[in-house]
Design a protein around this motif. Structure first.
Motif, mmCIF file in Angstrom:
data_model
loop_
_atom_site.group_PDB
_atom_site.id
_atom_site.type_symbol
_atom_site.label_atom_id
_atom_site.label_comp_id
_atom_site.label_asym_id
_atom_site.label_seq_id
_atom_site.Cartn_x
_atom_site.Cartn_y
_atom_site.Cartn_z
ATOM 1 N N ILE A 414 0.757 -1.280 0.046
ATOM 2 C CA ILE A 414 -0.067 0.113 0.289
ATOM 3 C C ILE A 414 0.715 1.124 -0.162
ATOM 4 N N SER A 415 2.142 1.058 0.928
ATOM 5 C CA SER A 415 3.110 1.839 0.299
ATOM 6 C C SER A 415 3.663 2.962 -0.665
ATOM 7 N N ILE A 416 4.030 1.682 -1.447
ATOM 8 C CA ILE A 416 4.325 1.797 -2.711
ATOM 9 C C ILE A 416 2.972 2.446 -3.486
ATOM 10 N N LEU A 417 1.640 1.430 -3.425
ATOM 11 C CA LEU A 417 0.877 1.974 -4.373
ATOM 12 C C LEU A 417 0.905 3.617 -4.056
ATOM 13 N N ALA A 418 -0.122 3.724 -2.295
ATOM 14 C CA ALA A 418 0.147 5.502 -2.100
ATOM 15 C C ALA A 418 1.441 6.874 -3.163
ATOM 16 N N SER A 419 3.281 6.466 -2.594
ATOM 17 C CA SER A 419 3.564 7.025 -3.355
ATOM 18 C C SER A 419 3.791 7.041 -4.968
ATOM 19 N N VAL A 420 3.267 6.120 -5.352
ATOM 20 C CA VAL A 420 3.199 5.791 -7.344
ATOM 21 C C VAL A 420 2.092 7.133 -7.960
ATOM 22 N N ALA A 421 0.437 6.520 -6.791
ATOM 23 C CA ALA A 421 0.076 7.527 -7.251
ATOM 24 C C ALA A 421 -0.331 8.945 -6.726
ATOM 25 N N GLY A 422 0.271 9.145 -5.701
ATOM 26 C CA GLY A 422 0.515 10.754 -5.117
ATOM 27 C C GLY A 422 1.139 11.859 -5.815
ATOM 28 N N SER A 423 2.422 10.275 -6.649
ATOM 29 C CA SER A 423 3.219 11.297 -7.681
ATOM 30 C C SER A 423 2.909 11.803 -8.737
ATOM 31 N N THR A 424 1.963 10.259 -9.858
ATOM 32 C CA THR A 424 1.624 10.096 -11.450
ATOM 33 C C THR A 424 0.517 11.007 -11.035
ATOM 34 N N LEU A 425 -0.295 11.122 -10.571
ATOM 35 C CA LEU A 425 -1.455 11.453 -10.698
ATOM 36 C C LEU A 425 -1.206 13.025 -10.974
ATOM 37 N N PRO A 426 -0.941 13.685 -10.446
ATOM 38 C CA PRO A 426 -0.175 15.619 -10.019
ATOM 39 C C PRO A 426 -0.007 15.749 -11.654
ATOM 40 N N LEU A 427 1.012 14.619 -12.574
ATOM 41 C CA LEU A 427 1.729 14.793 -13.042
ATOM 42 C C LEU A 427 0.673 14.919 -14.025
ATOM 43 N N ILE A 428 0.252 13.632 -14.070
ATOM 44 C CA ILE A 428 -1.380 12.816 -15.882
ATOM 45 C C ILE A 428 -2.034 14.738 -15.259
ATOM 46 N N PHE A 429 -2.423 15.396 -14.507
ATOM 47 C CA PHE A 429 -2.758 16.159 -14.807
ATOM 48 C C PHE A 429 -2.639 17.640 -15.204
ATOM 49 N N GLN A 430 -1.616 17.770 -14.484
ATOM 50 C CA GLN A 430 -0.193 19.090 -15.521
ATOM 51 C C GLN A 430 -0.040 18.410 -16.999
ATOM 52 N N ASN A 431 -0.998 17.217 -17.700
ATOM 53 C CA ASN A 431 0.022 17.366 -18.392
ATOM 54 C C ASN A 431 -1.474 17.288 -19.774
ATOM 55 N N PHE A 432 -2.488 17.204 -18.306
ATOM 56 C CA PHE A 432 -3.317 17.721 -19.776
ATOM 57 C C PHE A 432 -3.450 18.840 -19.715
ATOM 58 N N ARG A 433 -3.385 19.834 -18.501
ATOM 59 C CA ARG A 433 -3.009 20.820 -18.566
ATOM 60 C C ARG A 433 -4.446 21.839 -17.627
ATOM 61 N N LEU A 434 -4.276 20.516 -16.996
ATOM 62 C CA LEU A 434 -5.667 20.434 -15.446
ATOM 63 C C LEU A 434 -4.556 21.243 -14.327
ATOM 64 N N ASP A 435 -5.187 21.674 -13.500
ATOM 65 C CA ASP A 435 -4.347 22.267 -11.864
ATOM 66 C C ASP A 435 -3.947 21.165 -11.074
ATOM 67 N N PRO A 436 -2.579 20.825 -10.924
ATOM 68 C CA PRO A 436 -2.593 19.422 -10.559
ATOM 69 C C PRO A 436 -3.290 19.504 -9.570
ATOM 70 N N ALA A 437 -3.123 20.349 -8.664
ATOM 71 C CA ALA A 437 -3.367 20.434 -6.874
ATOM 72 C C ALA A 437 -4.991 19.910 -6.646
ATOM 73 N N LEU A 438 -5.764 19.969 -8.121
ATOM 74 C CA LEU A 438 -6.782 19.576 -8.726
ATOM 75 C C LEU A 438 -7.791 17.438 -8.044
ATOM 76 N N MET A 439 -5.894 17.098 -8.641
ATOM 77 C CA MET A 439 -6.054 16.018 -7.599
ATOM 78 C C MET A 439 -5.520 16.424 -6.474
ATOM 79 N N SER A 440 -6.532 16.036 -5.251
ATOM 80 C CA SER A 440 -5.660 16.679 -3.995
ATOM 81 C C SER A 440 -5.248 15.553 -3.221
ATOM 82 N N ALA A 441 -5.311 15.820 -1.649
ATOM 83 C CA ALA A 441 -5.022 14.717 -0.690
ATOM 84 C C ALA A 441 -6.512 13.663 -0.472
ATOM 85 N N PRO A 442 -7.247 14.384 -0.606
ATOM 86 C CA PRO A 442 -8.868 13.769 -0.702
ATOM 87 C C PRO A 442 -8.886 12.655 -1.830
ATOM 88 N N PHE A 443 -8.737 13.022 -2.988
ATOM 89 C CA PHE A 443 -8.955 12.682 -3.379
ATOM 90 C C PHE A 443 -8.082 11.222 -3.725
#
Length: 467
Positions: A414-443
């Motif tokens: 779970i720690s590995i999954l969480a670290s990868v998800a926490g780092s990957t999703l904001p990068l994906i959002f920015q790549n689509f020109r969306l605010d990386p902060a939208l991929m926030s901690a609650p989500f």
């Protein structure tokens, strides 16, 4: 109580700025309640405009108007620019028409535009009509640019020089225009068509020989921005180069204004507030905490909570699908909150670091793989450290080795999954020109919850079957 009995000693060595504001506010409120207007007026004499604004904001609405009217006209304008927008609007409604015009007309154009952005259109139209021709043109110029751009936040109050002027001529021009300029520390050189050709500091001008020309001592390589440059980029440039001001040019490279560092500080505060709110799953607002209606507070928070409420049903669905395993070993259920809580925290930490790095441009898309690999490695290390601890703790609590091993292995995964998800999703959002902060901690926490429970129960089932 006489004013002399409430006199305040303003010493930076004996009282902090926060304590000073609170003291001025309490004393001012007391004096106004006693109708001691002379005492209140004298109280505010040694106080800075920003601190007076804070004191006025803490007063009841009727007292705000009285306190503001006690200020001399010149100081009232400076104080007004420091007030929160809701207080500015409230005072406008209470002032006589000429009082409003006098204050608004003397405000700097950029501060006036920010005020107009918050006022109803009818009031703005009426105020614009009554401004002096020069101020009306300056304000209309800024209002013509898109919100959130350099053109909207700049001020046209700057000093421009010509290359063929001597140092003596330039100093004379500065003497004439200094009182009407936002800053005199940077001097901008333009040609006959107002195109920006160079820049000169006041220091450089003062140390030059009187007979030298501006063209001989100016710097021709000028960092500047366009009128449509996003305000966040303007702030980053001023922060990067430690400027006090940054020139703004139009599409034809004509100098139209400057953005000063005080405006940038406001922008950085707004953007940081917005990112913090978004990271927490809260819609940002412009009002201060105590000036925001509670219904508005609830409305801003409920959107994300409804989304998370619906997505969290997926966690319940996963648990229901694995009821056989839980019935077989009831002790497994006791560790579900521990695992998903830890996973959510690891993911939140990872996403926070990456989102902050993206905002400060320390992290970019070209370094995406490096960032994800680094966070995954951190997840492995965190998982091993936490997994060993929880394995021992789980065995101590339950005395069941299979359950303890399941919990330990699951926590690493779970720690590995969480670290990868926490780092990957904001990068994906920015790549689509969306605010990386939208991929926030609650989500991210919700995603890790669902997948974490799935991993845990499947790992437990596998180990129990081996046993």
């Amino acid at each position: 109580m006489a004013f002399e009995e409430t006199n305040i000693t303003y010493s930076a060595q004996t009282i902090s700025r926060q304590e000073l504001r609170e003291l001025v506010q309490s004393q001012l409120k007391l004096l106004l309640e006693q109708n001691n207007l002379e005492g209140a007026k004298a109280l505010l004499v040694p106080v800075q405009p920003a601190d007076i604004a804070d004191a006025i904001e803490g007063l009841p609405e009727t007292s705000q108007v009285i306190a503001f009217r006690l200020l001399p006209k010149a100081e009232a304008i400076a104080v007004y620019e420091h007030l929160d927008k809701p207080v500015q609007q409230s005072l406008i409604q209470e002032f006589k028409r000429q009082d409003v015009l006098d204050i608004v007309d003397q405000m700097s154009p950029d501060d006036r535009v920010r005020l107009f952005d918050e006022l109803p259109a009818k009031i703005v139209a009426r105020l614009l009509e009554q401004l002096s021709l020069e101020e009306r043109q300056a304000t209309a110029l800024l209002l013509g640019y898109e919100a959130g751009t350099a053109g909207r936040i700049m001020t046209p109050e700057y000093i421009s020089l010509k290359e063929d002027w001597t140092v003596s001529q330039a100093l004379e021009r500065i003497r004439q225009l200094a009182n009407n300029s936002e800053t005199i520390y940077y001097l901008y050189v333009t040609d006959a068509a107002r195109r920006l050709t160079g820049i000169l500091s006041l220091r450089g001008l003062v140390v030059a020989q009187p007979e030298q020309t501006i063209g001989e001592i100016m710097v021709r390589e000028v960092v500047h921005v366009q009128t449509d440059t996003p305000q966040e980029e303007v702030a980053r440039l001023i922060q990067r180069y430690d400027f006090l001001a940054l020139p703004v040019v139009d599409t034809e490279q004509r100098l139209v204004g400057i953005v000063t560092v005080d405006d940038v500080l406001d922008i950085l505060e707004q953007e940081t507030t917005k990112d913090i709110y978004t990271l927490g799953g809260v819609q940002s607002g412009v009002d201060s905490y105590f000036q925001t209606n509670l219904l508005t507070v609830a409305r801003r928070r409920v959107t994300w909570l409804l989304v998370l409420l619906i997505t969290n049903t997926a966690t319940s669905a996963v648990i229901r699908s694995q009821e056989d395993v839980l019935q077989q070993v009831v002790a497994l259920a006791a560790f579900i909150p521990l695992l998903i809580g830890t996973g959510g925290n690891v993911g939140a930490q990872s996403s926070t670091v990456v989102i902050r790095g993206l905002n400060t441009e320390e992290i970019s898309q070209t370094k995406a793989f490096q960032v994800i690999r680094r966070e995954a490695t951190a997840g492995v290390l965190l998982g091993l450290m936490l997994g060993i601890v929880v394995l021992v703790w789980a065995y101590f609590l339950q005395g069941n080795l299979a359950v303890a091993i399941s919990v330990g292995i699951s926590l690493v995964s779970i720690s590995i999954l969480a670290s990868v998800a926490g780092s990957t999703l904001p990068l994906i959002f920015q790549n689509f020109r969306l605010d990386p902060a939208l991929m926030s901690a609650p989500f991210i926490t919700t995603i890790v919850d669902v997948l974490g429970v799935l991993i845990y129960l499947n790992v437990a089932q596998f180990i129990l079957n081996l046993g």
